[in-house]
Structure formats: C-alpha cells, structure tokens
Design an enzyme around this catalytic site. Sequence first.
Site, PDB file in Angstrom:
ATOM      1  N   GLY A  90      14.829  14.890   4.888  1.00  0.00           N
ATOM      2  CA  GLY A  90      15.198  13.537   4.499  1.00  0.00           C
ATOM      3  C   GLY A  90      16.680  13.426   4.198  1.00  0.00           C
ATOM      4  O   GLY A  90      17.303  12.388   4.443  1.00  0.00           O
ATOM      5  N   ALA A  91      17.248  14.513   3.695  1.00  0.00           N
ATOM      6  CA  ALA A  91      18.672  14.488   3.351  1.00  0.00           C
ATOM      7  C   ALA A  91      19.527  14.258   4.602  1.00  0.00           C
ATOM      8  O   ALA A  91      20.583  13.631   4.537  1.00  0.00           O
ATOM      9  CB  ALA A  91      19.075  15.786   2.661  1.00  0.00           C
TER      10      ALA A  91
ATOM     11  N   GLY B   4      31.484  -0.102 -28.932  1.00  0.00           N
ATOM     12  CA  GLY B   4      30.600  -1.243 -29.071  1.00  0.00           C
ATOM     13  C   GLY B   4      30.523  -2.031 -27.779  1.00  0.00           C
ATOM     14  O   GLY B   4      30.647  -1.483 -26.679  1.00  0.00           O
ATOM     15  N   GLY B   5      30.386  -3.347 -27.934  1.00  0.00           N
ATOM     16  CA  GLY B   5      30.250  -4.205 -26.762  1.00  0.00           C
ATOM     17  C   GLY B   5      31.436  -4.106 -25.831  1.00  0.00           C
ATOM     18  O   GLY B   5      31.313  -4.317 -24.618  1.00  0.00           O
TER      19      GLY B   5
END
Lengths: 510, 681
Positions: free
Chosen positions: A404-405, A169-170
């Site tokens: 780009g790498a 949960g939270g």
Amino acid sequence: MKDILRELEDRRAIARLGGGETRVAAQHAKGKLTARERIDLLVDEGSFEEYDTFVTHRCTDFGMEENRPAGDGVVTGWGTVNGRMVYVFSQDFTVLGGSVSATHAAKICKIMDMAMQNGAPVIGMNDSGGARIQEGVDSLAGYGEVFQRNIMASGVVPQISMIMGPCAGGAVYSPAMTDFIFMVKDSSYMFVTGPDVVRTVTNEQVTAEELGGASTHTKKSSVADAAFENDVEAITEVRRLIDFLPSSNREKPPVRPFFDAPDRIEPSLDTLIPDNPNVPYDMKELILKVADEADFYEIQENFAKNMITGFIRLEGQTVGVVANQPMVLAGCLDIDSSRKAARFVRFCDAFEIPLLTLIDVPGFLPGTTQEYGGVIKHGAKLLFAYGEATVPKVSVITRKAYGGAYVVMDSKHLRSDVNYAWPTSEIAVMGAKGATEILYRSELGDPEKIAARTAHYEDRFANPFVAAERGFIDEVIQPRMTRKRICRAFASLRGKKLQNPWKKHDNIPL
Amino acid sequence: MFNKILIANRGEIACRVIKTARKMGIKTVAVYSDADKNALHVQMADEAVHIGPPPANQSYIVIDKIMEAIRATGAEAVHPGYGFLSENAKFAEALEAAGVAFIGPPKVAIEAMGDKITSKKLAQEANVSTVPGYMGLIEDADEAVKISGQIGYPVMIKASAGGGGKGMRIAWNDAEAREGFQSSKNEAASSFGDDRIFIEKFVTQPRHIEIQVLADKHGNTVYLHERECSIQRRNQKVVEEAPSPFLDPETRAAMGKQACALAAAVGYSSAGTVEFIVDGDKNFYFLEMNTRLQVEHPVTELITGVDLVEQMIRVAAGEKLPFAQEDIKLEGWAIENRLYAEDPYRGFLPSIGRLTRYRPPVEVAAGPMAEAGTWHGEAETGKTAVRNDTGVYEGGEISMFYDPMIAKLCTWGPDRATAIEAMRNALDTFEVEGIGHNLPFVAAVMDHPKFISGEMTTAFIAEEYPDGFEGVTLPENEVTRVMAAAAAMYRVSEIRRARVSGRMDNHNRTVGTHWVVKIGDRSETVDIVADPMGATVNFAGGPSMRVKGGWVPGMSLAEVTVDDVPLTMKVEKKTSGYRLRHRGADLRVFIRTERQAELAALMPEKLPPDTSKLLLCPMPGLVVSLAVAEGDEVQEGQALCTVEAMKMENILRAERAGTVVAIRAEIGASLGVDEIIMEFE
C-alpha cells in the site's frame, strides 16, 4: 506648519521607543530583540512601511485610561524580502507585555486583510503575555477575529509564525493555523495551559521549557517546523524560506538565477544503493545531489525522521521534496511520517509548488501502537493529499516500493505525472521472503524449496520492470542521470493544468 | 616480457601497479573480496577474480585462493603490492613451484630479512652499521641489566618478533632495564607467541631515513637515494619526503653504499628498502630491510624519474637494470601526505563509510618523471607536480576491513619550499566528505615551523600534538585574506538573491557595500567596491584587498585570488555566512550588514552543552545492546553499549567512573552522531 511636522516626528519617536529604555534593556537581557529590531532584520533595509503607529486601546477599566501607549503593543506594516512584498506584525513585549487587546488584534487583522487582498505572505512575530485581562471579552473577540482571518488566508497567502517569546493559552491557536511555525531556542515557548495549571490539575511537575519549548515542539509534538539558536538566526532563516515561497496562490513560486547545470551528472549516485537491501543509506545525499547548489530547506527535520520534507530548487524554481529516509525505521510510513508529509504535500499543492517524491518504502510500520493510534486514517491523509494534488508531480523510486505504501507515495495511480525508477528498485506487494512465505505456506518446512521460491520471486518482482511493462513507471533511469531527468520532467510540466471537480471542500480524514 | 600479471592486492597500490602494467602493454588481473566488488582496482584491471569474503585472512592473504586465480586466468607473474602476501616466503615458494614469476625478491632474501636478529647479523657481516647492542638471546633480567650497562644507557629492549611498538621498552638505568626486560618478554609472549628479547642502544633525536635499492638478477644493484619518514603517528608514517632535509651528500652516499652491500649480501633482486635510524649527529644505524615496494615509493619516483614498479616487473622478467648508479638522478624535492580515513578531532578514530564527495586535486606532471616519460596516467605538464595515488572514487566505500588509507597525495617541486607550497595548495583543493579524515591534520603539518625547517624527529607528532589535534589557528593576515574573499563572495550571493522573480516593480532591494565580517572574536567592517573583474574590499582603518576569481554561489570550492595571491577554500553555505576550510583551519565566518551585526551582538553567547557526563554516539549507527542499566555504577573502561555502524560492532566504554542515571536510547534505536545514549552522575 513646522510645529505640526515636529509633533509628527515627536509622536513617532515616542512610538518607536516602545516600552522605554528599561523595558528594552530587560528584553535584551533575556536574549530577545525588540519588535522593531526584529522587523529591521526581517525586511530589506529601509523597506518597512509602518501602519497604525498611533493606534491606542480604548479600555477604561482598571486604570487603563492612564496608560495608552502608541501602537498598543504590536508593530504592523509591510516591507520587502529581496524585493518581494511581505506583511508583518511583530508583538512588542516591552509595551503592556505585548498583550492582545481589541485594538492590538485589529491592527493585525488590518494587515492580514491587506495581505489577502494584495497577495503577499503574512509573517507574525509572536512575543506576547497573552490576552489583555483588563479588556476581558473584547480581547478574546480580538483573538477570534485573528483566528478567522488565519482560516480565510490559509491557502491564499503563505502564513508564517515565529514564536519569539511566550505564546500561551488561546494565543497559540493563531500560529497553529498558519503554514509554518518557527521557534527560538531557550527564549520561546507555546502551550495551551502553562506549568502552574498543569500542576494544579494533573499534579505533573513540568517546566515551561519541557512543556512547550522549542525542543518539545520540534521533536515531540511537531507543532513547530524548526527551531533556531536566537532571534537573528531565526529571522535570517525565515528570509531564506520566503525566497522559496510564492507570494500567494495567485502567483507562481519565485524563480532565482542559478549557477548549477540542470544536466549535471552525478556518477556517485550509481553506488548510493547498498548491495544488501537491508542496509540503510542516507536519502539526503540524493536530495542534495539533485538540488540546485545542494541548497535544501528542510521542514520538520527533527520529527518523524523516517520521512524527509523540504524545499529545493531545480533550474532556479522551487520544488517541494518528500522522501522516505531509509536511515530511520527503514523509511517506513507510520502515523507521524504520514501526517508530516501529508501536511507538506497540501501546502505545496495549495501554493502551486511542484512536488518531487523520492521513494524507498518497505511499507507501513506494524504494531498495536500504530493501529490504536489510527494509522489507517493518518496514512489515508497522505494518500488523500497526493491524490488530490494537481501540481506537477514527479517521483523516483530508488529501492523499495512495497504494498500500500507504494500506492500512497505519489504512484501513477494517484495522477502522478512522471514516475521514474532506478534499476535497483523493487516494486511489489511485499519483499520476496514475506511473499513466498504466504504463497508457499505448505513448503515452509523445506528451506531449500523456499529458498528457490524466494529466488524466483526476486527474479520476477524485485525489479522495476514489471511496473514499467504496465506503464506505472514511465522510465527506468540511471541514478547518475537523476538530476537531469527530473529537471526535464518538471520543465515539461510547466504548462500543466488540472482541475479537481467542483466541491464545497473535500473531507480529508483529519 | 610477461603478457599478463596478477596483482595480489587491492586499493591504491593495485591501481598503481595496473597503471604501469598498462603502460607496458601487459594485461592485468585484479583479485577482490566481497567488500571490493565495486572497487576501483577491479574496474581498472582487464580481468578480475573474486577470492572470498571481506576479511583479508579469508581472501587477500589466502595463498591457495591467489594461486587458484592465477591458474584460472593464466597470469605469468604476480605483483604482491605491500602488506598482505608481499613479504610471505611461502607465497614466493608456491609461485616458484607453480612456475609463476614473483615480482619481488628471492624467497631467501625475504626469509633472511624477515627476522630482526638474522637481518641484523647479516647486516653486520656486510659491514652495515648497526645500532650497538647485544645480538644474542638474553636469558634473564640479570643478564639484561649487565648487557645494558655494557652498551651504555639509554637502551631499547625489544622483542625479536616485535613490531608496531609492541614489546618495546626504553630503559635509562638498571632498575628500568630489569623491569623493561620482564614486561617486554611478557608482552612478546602474549602478542607474538615468541618471547625472544634483544637489547640495543636507544638512539636520541632519531630520524627515520630509508634507502631505496633496486637490484637485478645479474648482480647489479643501485640505490635510489633516501626517503625521510620521520613524521609518524604510532609508527604509522604520515608524511614522507625525498630527499631528506637532513642528509648531506657524503652521508647519503655512505648509506646508499651500505644498503647496496646488504642487498648484495642476501642476493637481493627487485625493489627493496633499507631502513636506518639516524641520530642528531648523522650517525646512522641499520634498522631493517623491507623486501617489497614501500607505500611511500612515489616520492623516490618523483625525484629520480624511475618507475619502480616497471623496474620490478622487468627484473622479474630477467631483464638487466637499464642504468648504473651514476645514472640515478636526484632532482628537486617530493613530499607525500597520506590521507587516512581517521578523524583527527576524535583522536584519529577510524572513520568508515561512504565517500559522498571525493574530488582530488588535478594531477600535474613535472620533474624527472615527466622528463623520463615514466609518468603513468594522464596529466597536463606544469612546473610543479601533483600526483595522487588512490584506490577510491566518489560514491565508493571506505570499509572497515582494510587499511583506512584514502589516497597518497604527492607533490614535486624544484626545491623543498616549492614542493611544500604545492602540497598546501593541493590539499586545499582536495575535497573529501562523508567520512572523517586527516586532511586538516596533514595541512597543519605542512605549515608547522618544525616541518618547514626540516628539523623533525620521529617524535614530531607526539611532541607537537601531545593532546591530539585541535585544529589550526591561521595567522592574522591569512584570516584577513579569508575575510576579504568571504565578504566579496557573500555580497555576490546576496545580489543574486535580490534578483529573484516576483519583486515589486521599482522597489528592489539594494544590496549594500558595507558589511561586517566576523570570524571567532575578530570582527571587521569592510566596504566592497565591485566591478566586472572582481571586488576591492576596503577594511575600515585597515588594508584594502583585491579579490578576483570565478566563484559563483553554490560552488563547494572557491579558488580565488586576494591581491593576486591564490586563496583556495572549501565553502559550505551557512546562516549569514559560510563554513570555510583552508590550510587545515575550519572557520565559521559571518557576514552581516552593520545593523545585523549590531543586533547579532545582543544575542546571548550560548556555550556548548557540557557533554562530559553523557555518552554520545560517535558515529551514525544502531544500538545493538546495552551492557548497563540505570542506577549501575560503572568503572573507567567498562563496556556500556554496542553500536553497530556499517555492519561493524563498536563497543562504547566509560571514559571515567560514575553512575548511570538515565539511558536515553533503546536497543534497536538508530542514532546520529552525538546523539545521547546515556547520562551519568
């Protein structure tokens, strides 16, 4: 006077019993240690200083006023790990299931505030049934207070979460915001909604282990950074991690006496790169042969294995390593590996840990899965992280650095300090075959011509020297000398001071 | 003498020949295939010639390519090493035609000894004792049964062209003889394209003992005593020694004389080996003659001081042997262990790949070779010798194309026990990582009572390790020594950890003296008293041991002493302790404080997962194809999928019949060792 002293001892003894022998036995039967036993293992013998031993909750609903155990289900305080201070909270599943009440949360908040003020890491050992339902919104408010402190402490002191039982949960969001999450195999799980809710809402049949066990989170979701066999191993390994980390962003990373010559030469690295550029090799061998004493603390070993992240030491000083792994997906960048490395780079930068980047990257992984998944923005995270990092940055290109790498992986253009390349490296927009097919499209029908063009392209660009001529590579080095060169590079950068322009904060493409 | 020789071989033997040639002032030419471009023999030779693609049948055994390399470099002689072209009469012929010396025997001798039936006939003519048997070709099963009866059971039915156990059957009665004849014949036809069969007496308690001979072209022949090679795995020799622990001087002399007689009978020159099979009563029978330098020749060199390669070169150049039979020494004892890239824990599966670590023991010159000045290479002198013949180096590759031998580690000592002990120590310091190898296995053999007593037969491995090799259990007192050393080492590591920077002033961690050491189910509490010279480890209620040595954290090899007795271990840091390897044992040791040990004892014992219904990837590799789909029923031995590792395609087969319930790896996936490929039901 004696009676008063005795009362203190008695009260302490009761508090230390936690949930009592039956519950302790049940905890052990599940293969888990108790909150205090875990602390015993985490901190140096005799160094634990407990706070808020006698805190009790203030809930009066549902008969809770009858059940007010001392400590309220969490043990907090500080101790030392190899003499260095750490703050600790350890949830006690034997006391009210380790459930979080307002006061339980307040205890955690207290030590978090102290940790930030005094500059020491916070280690949280999570073993809790969740919110204390009897307290209602008071319990949720408690979580909220902890979350806010996690956020404020982020980048100020290292925060480590150990999941050693349920965390649902939270409650998951506190660990989620810490720097590292470690899980214990077979006895811990984390999820936002449990198997029952999942079944009701989506008709999916899934076990707690499948949904949020250690294997899921270390291999699939990347929520956890590592998983260990049992509590003892997990805690021992967290102690080992603490040895690498600075106490806060105000301190330098720790230095440890070392027994490994910084100028150690490794002739075998000369043959690490296979003759055939398409044959993989294990980048971990380079990491281990560069590191002091071959000691490597890997982070997220089982996730996005095309990228390796972790800590080593050079001349006894902590260094964060980011490396492409040619053994997996040829070491390409993709969504997962970019996210993994980006987060690691930002951790190192936040805590002034120098960065070593080992590069063999053929580019970004192509495909619709990647594009639909937003590889543009995920790849940008890594680019952003490298570009904003002001810590000493040293890189070595071992083989490919394409497109780009190349720019993303700690290139000169992103303010990297020292960029080395092995003679085997190829720094280019793309591989020779792909490049000639674009440049000489009209000649594609003639294999001989294309072969000649490819050979020419290889001659011209499949090497580090074009980049070196432009100063993008500071020096082409012999593989065998890598450790020595890297050690000297970092030594030269110990005085590095670099400031980014003032801003409220940046807007990294999350 | 020649100015330049070519070595038509690769690996350790090429390197070994180069060493001697270099010592003699002769220039060397290496040949290499694509796979050996960076090989050690290429680096060591004065010149190197590329001879083609990796497969030997396209490079090392192509006579034309070798001849071309000879022409190109002007080599005057060729050493063939072993294997490849070493026993190829056509090659010897081609060399003769080209006027190039062959550093080996005359062509006629190679031919005569190359055929089992011919060689046996020649041996009988030379009064060499042979296994009782029928030399002629056998027509049919009836004849086979009749002859078997005449020889007397048990008998061995063998293919004339056979080798490596193929086309070989043992028969204990008529029925087995009939059946064995037929199956041998079939196997021989399919394996060798030659279905000639002969039958001989099957020797019980057999030992493989061979005589080294050396002959010049002037009629002089000597024997350099024997080598015992009984420890074999599927006819592949693993451990050899010289002399044999079984022979007495009379038998040795008798065997030596017969070996020389045979060599003389075929007009032999150069080095050769006459193999005998010796039974429990020291009856010896001629097996075959190898007309080349043997792999295991170093043990002979170590006890005689003769450099066999040097003598081969001299003989080829027409020189006379510089010694007579009575000059041949037999001094001390030499052992050879062959280190193979074969994983003993996985049924000796060949393991190929990169040697990420290769640190052989330091060589030490001693014994007859040191005295005679025939030691090649540089080494300090000592009381026991360590010699490592190798063709690899750290960072080199063990390729799939050739013999998976990594090194031949030899030791020499004044007596057998000393030589064995030297071998144990040498193995302990030998670091090989990156591939699977048989070092733990040979280490186990060195400690095996039957080997120590010298009472082994060729069935040693099959009998002593019938279910394969499952590691070594150290004697209890040795485990205690390991525990003492590990505890002392661990404490040093922890003290170093406690000296990290950034500590709270005055609140240092005090590293305690009480530790609990655990190996397997054995747990001991110790108290460690350290001083600048070492540490005294006091076992609760047990012995007190003194640990000394220069180990510091991070070292992969711990060479310490425990109570002044050396203890060498390979060290790998692990959580709360180490993985230690010593004497073939692979130990996980935990060292914990008493509190840690108490809490660790509460941790559940996690059994390793049952993998019997899984197909696991045996080596890191790429899934190239899947031969089955989910739901398929498979039979034992059926191909399931193909994994490519180091460019070699490995077909993985079903170990038992079953149904494929899930396929967990897809084509193109790269898998690590033991990753799951598919699940069965």
